[in-house]
Scaffold this motif. Structure first.
Motif, short mmCIF file in Angstrom:
data_model
loop_
_atom_site.label_atom_id
_atom_site.label_comp_id
_atom_site.label_asym_id
_atom_site.label_seq_id
_atom_site.Cartn_x
_atom_site.Cartn_y
_atom_site.Cartn_z
N ILE A 1 6.71 5.33 7.54
CA ILE A 1 6.14 6.68 7.43
C ILE A 1 7.26 7.68 7.17
O ILE A 1 8.28 7.67 7.85
CB ILE A 1 5.41 7.08 8.74
CG1 ILE A 1 4.25 6.15 9.03
CG2 ILE A 1 4.94 8.54 8.66
CD1 ILE A 1 3.09 6.29 8.09
N GLU B 1 9.32 3.77 11.38
CA GLU B 1 8.91 2.44 10.93
C GLU B 1 8.38 1.64 12.11
O GLU B 1 8.88 1.76 13.23
CB GLU B 1 10.09 1.69 10.28
CG GLU B 1 9.70 0.38 9.63
CD GLU B 1 10.85 -0.22 8.83
OE1 GLU B 1 10.76 -0.26 7.59
OE2 GLU B 1 11.84 -0.64 9.46
N LYS B 2 7.35 0.83 11.84
CA LYS B 2 6.79 -0.01 12.90
C LYS B 2 6.26 -1.29 12.27
O LYS B 2 5.96 -1.37 11.08
CB LYS B 2 5.66 0.71 13.64
CG LYS B 2 4.46 1.04 12.79
CD LYS B 2 3.40 1.76 13.60
CE LYS B 2 2.18 2.11 12.70
NZ LYS B 2 1.15 2.85 13.46
N ASP B 3 6.17 -2.34 13.09
CA ASP B 3 5.59 -3.59 12.65
C ASP B 3 4.07 -3.49 12.63
O ASP B 3 3.47 -2.77 13.45
CB ASP B 3 5.99 -4.74 13.58
CG ASP B 3 7.48 -5.03 13.52
OD1 ASP B 3 8.10 -4.69 12.48
OD2 ASP B 3 8.03 -5.56 14.50
N ILE B 4 3.46 -4.19 11.68
CA ILE B 4 1.99 -4.25 11.60
C ILE B 4 1.55 -5.62 12.09
O ILE B 4 2.02 -6.65 11.58
CB ILE B 4 1.50 -4.04 10.15
CG1 ILE B 4 1.99 -2.70 9.61
CG2 ILE B 4 -0.02 -4.10 10.10
CD1 ILE B 4 1.66 -2.48 8.14
N SER C 1 0.84 -1.20 0.00
CA SER C 1 0.00 0.00 0.00
C SER C 1 0.88 1.25 0.00
O SER C 1 1.88 1.31 0.72
CB SER C 1 -0.91 0.00 1.23
OG SER C 1 -1.62 1.23 1.35
N ASP D 1 2.93 0.54 3.41
CA ASP D 1 2.84 -0.77 4.05
C ASP D 1 3.55 -1.76 3.15
O ASP D 1 3.32 -1.79 1.93
CB ASP D 1 1.38 -1.21 4.22
CG ASP D 1 0.63 -0.35 5.23
OD1 ASP D 1 1.29 0.37 6.01
OD2 ASP D 1 -0.61 -0.39 5.23
N TYR D 2 4.42 -2.59 3.75
CA TYR D 2 5.13 -3.56 2.92
C TYR D 2 5.39 -4.84 3.70
O TYR D 2 5.24 -4.91 4.92
CB TYR D 2 6.44 -2.97 2.40
CG TYR D 2 7.53 -2.74 3.42
CD1 TYR D 2 8.58 -3.64 3.59
CD2 TYR D 2 7.53 -1.59 4.22
CE1 TYR D 2 9.59 -3.41 4.51
CE2 TYR D 2 8.53 -1.34 5.14
CZ TYR D 2 9.57 -2.26 5.28
OH TYR D 2 10.56 -2.04 6.20
N LYS E 1 4.97 -7.93 8.18
CA LYS E 1 4.38 -6.74 7.58
C LYS E 1 4.83 -5.51 8.37
O LYS E 1 4.80 -5.51 9.59
CB LYS E 1 2.85 -6.83 7.56
CG LYS E 1 2.32 -7.83 6.55
CD LYS E 1 0.80 -7.78 6.45
CE LYS E 1 0.29 -8.74 5.38
NZ LYS E 1 -1.19 -8.71 5.29
N LYS E 2 5.24 -4.49 7.64
CA LYS E 2 5.76 -3.28 8.28
C LYS E 2 5.10 -2.04 7.68
O LYS E 2 4.57 -2.07 6.56
CB LYS E 2 7.28 -3.20 8.11
CG LYS E 2 8.04 -4.30 8.84
CD LYS E 2 9.53 -4.15 8.65
CE LYS E 2 10.30 -5.21 9.42
NZ LYS E 2 10.24 -4.97 10.89
N ASN E 3 5.16 -0.95 8.42
CA ASN E 3 4.64 0.33 7.99
C ASN E 3 5.76 1.36 8.09
O ASN E 3 6.36 1.55 9.15
CB ASN E 3 3.46 0.75 8.89
CG ASN E 3 2.98 2.16 8.62
OD1 ASN E 3 3.12 3.05 9.46
ND2 ASN E 3 2.41 2.39 7.46
N GLU F 1 2.84 7.15 3.45
CA GLU F 1 2.54 5.95 4.24
C GLU F 1 2.72 4.73 3.35
O GLU F 1 2.00 4.56 2.37
CB GLU F 1 1.11 5.98 4.75
CG GLU F 1 0.73 7.21 5.57
CD GLU F 1 -0.74 7.19 5.94
OE1 GLU F 1 -1.06 6.82 7.09
OE2 GLU F 1 -1.57 7.52 5.07
#
Length: 437
Positions: free
Chosen positions: A366, A433-436, A152, A355-356, A362-364, A353
C-alpha cells in the motif's frame, strides 16, 4: 537568459507560479506568465524580479507565436481543448512543452514531428494524471526488480475538503475547474476485474455504494471508476494482470447525491429546449425531478433534499440569462455554494493498492499520500498539480532530463528526481506491506 513561458494562471497554477518565480530569480531565468486576466497574473508574480505578466487571447495566433518563439520551454495550464494550439506552435518553433492534461489524439498526432525535431513533450504531469503515474511506477518497478509478479493494481485519488473545513452536506468544495466537476464520469469507465473487462455507463458511475476504501489515518472514502483504465495496462507494462483500475475518491455522501443528479438529468448538456422554458431554479428542479420519476427510485429523499437546498436548487430566484443547459445551471450553483472560504483547507488523498506474488508468497503493498492545503489560495490541489510541472521544467532547463519524444512520467529519468523534490516539499508517500493469507 533562459525563458520559461506559462499559459494560464488559474487556481491550479498558484503553486507552479510561486515555484518557478523563485527558480527564475535564483537561476537568472525570465519567466513569462500569460492569461486573459492580467490583474490575476500580476497578483501572483508579486515579489519575483524576473517574472513578467502578459495578457493574451490564446486563440490569437500572432501573439501566441511571438511568445512561443522566444521561449526555451513552454507550460500549458489552459483548458485541455486549447493545448493543441500551443502544442502545434511548439512543434513549429522547436520548443519543449509540459502539460498536466491527458495526452489526447490531437497531441498524439504530433508525435512523429516531436521525435523528428528531438523535442520533449511531457503530458499528464500534474496530480492525477501525474503524481499517480510516478508514485505507482516507482512501486511497480520496485516489485519487478525484486522478482515479484503483480496480480492486482488499484489506484485511487481525490481532491477533497479537509475534515476541519467540511461544513456542508456534500462534503465537498471546489478547488479546480468547476466545469470538470459537473462533467466528471460522463465518458463512462472501463477497467479489468478478475480477468474480465468491466464497462460502466455514465448513469451507473456513482451508483456503487459498495465501492469504499479505507485510507490510513483518515478512514473510509467512496470511489468511482475513472475513465478508461485499460489504456494504462500497457503503459504500466502490466500485461497479464488480473485486476487493474484507476478511480476518483469522494466522501460517500457526495457519490450518493451526485448519482441522483446524473440520473435525473441535472448534468445534461443537451436539454436546451427544456431549460429555455424554465424561469426559476425551483421550476427547473421540480420539472427535472418529475420528468425523472422523483423518489420512487431512491430512499434518500431527506438527505438529498438537504444537499440540493444547500446548492439553492429549490429557491425561487430567476435563472441567469444565457444559460443553455442544465449542466451550465448546475455549474453556476456549484460555483456560488461550494466555494472555499478564505481559511478553508482542501485535501488531496491518493492510495495505491498492489497485490503481488513473490517466492510462493502473496503480499499486499500500500502506498498512501495525504496533502492538506494552507488556505483558499494556497491549496493542496494547486501544490500537487503545479509542483510536478515546475520541477520538471527546472530539471529540463538544467539538463538533468535528457529524454526526447512524447512522454508521460512513467520512466525513472522523470519520476525519480521529481518525486525526490516533491518529498522535500512535503509531498511524500508512506508505504505499508503485509502478507496475504
Amino acid at each position: 537568459m533562459k525563458n520559461i513561458l506559462l499559459f494560464g494562471a488559474g487556481k491550479s497554477a498558484t503553486s507552479l507560479i510561486a515555484y518557478l518565480g523563485k527558480c527564475s530569480d535564483e537561476n537568472d531565468w525570465k519567466f513569462v506568465v500569460c492569461d486573459s486576466d492580467l490583474d490575476l497574473v500580476k497578483s501572483k508574480i508579486i515579489g519575483f524580479k524576473n517574472a513578467v505578466a502578459k495578457s493574451i487571447n490564446v486563440t490569437e495566433e500572432v501573439n501566441r507565436h511571438e511568445l512561443i518563439e522566444q521561449a526555451d520551454i513552454v507550460i500549458s495550464m489552459l483548458p485541455a481543448a486549447l493545448h493543441f494550439l500551443v502544442a502545434k506552435d511548439c512543434v513549429l518553433f522547436s520548443k519543449n512543452l509540459l502539460t498536466a492534461s491527458y495526452i489526447d489524439d490531437s497531441i498524439q498526432s504530433l508525435e512523429k514531428e516531436i521525435v523528428e525535431k528531438n523535442l520533449l513533450f511531457i503530458g499528464e504531469m500534474g496530480l492525477d494524471p501525474g503524481i499517480d503515474h510516478m508514485s505507482a511506477m516507482k512501486m511497480i518497478h520496485k516489485i519487478k526488480k525484486e522478482g515479484g509478479k503483480i496480480l492486482s493494481f488499484k489506484s485511487h485519488c481525490g481532491g477533497l475538503v479537509a475534515p476541519e473545513s467540511d461544513d456542508n452536506p456534500w462534503h465537498y468544495k471546489i478547488t479546480w475547474n468547476p466545469a470538470n466537476v459537473v462533467s466528471a464520469g460522463s465518458s463512462g469507465a472501463s477497467f479489468l476485474k478478475n480477468n474480465e473487462v468491466v464497462q460502466i455507463p455514465y448513469k451507473e458511475i456513482f451508483a456503487h455504494e459498495e465501492n469504499v476504501v479505507d485510507i490510513p489515518d483518515l478512514g473510509p472514502l467512496a470511489f468511482y471508476a475513472n475513465r478508461d483504465s485499460l489504456n494504462y495496462i500497457d503503459t504500466y507494462d502490466m500485461k497479464g494482470i488480473q485486476t487493474f483500475i484507476r478511480t476518483t475518491l469522494r466522501y460517500p455522501a457526495f457519490n450518493k447525491g451526485w448519482d441522483i443528479l446524473v440520473n435525473a438529468g441535472f448534468t445534461s448538456k443537451d436539454d436546451f429546449e427544456f431549460v429555455k422554458d424554465c424561469k426559476t431554479f425551483n421550476e427547473w428542479f421540480q420539472l427535472k425531478m418529475n420528468q425523472w420519476g422523483g423518489f420512487s427510485k431512491t430512499n434518500r429523499e431527506s438527505e438529498f433534499m438537504e444537499q440540493v437546498d444547500f446548492l439553492g436548487m429549490r429557491n425561487d430566484e430567476l435563472i441567469p440569462a444565457g444559460m443553455k443547459n442544465s449542466a451550465g445551471i448546475l455549474q453556476y450553483l456549484l460555483e456560488n455554494s461550494l466555494i472555499m472560504k478564505p481559511d478553508d483547507k482542501d485535501m488531496i488523498v491518493m492510495l495505491h493498492e498492489l497485490d503481488y506474488e513473490i517466492g510462493g508468497m502473496k503480499k499486499n503493498l500500500i502506498g498512501s499520500l495525504i496533502v492538506k492545503g494552507k488556505d483558499q489560495l494556497h491549496t493542496a490541489m494547486a501544490q500537487t498539480v503545479g509542483l510536478p510541472l515546475g520541477i520538471a521544467a527546472k530539471l529540463i532547463l538544467q539538463n538533468q532530463i535528457h529524454l526526447t519524444g512524447l512522454h508521460i512520467p512513467v520512466v525513472e529519468e522523470i519520476y525519480n528526481p521529481v518525486l525526490k523534490e516533491l518529498a522535500q516539499n512535503g509531498i511524500q508517500f508512506s508505504e505499508f506491506e503485509k502478507d496475504i493469507s
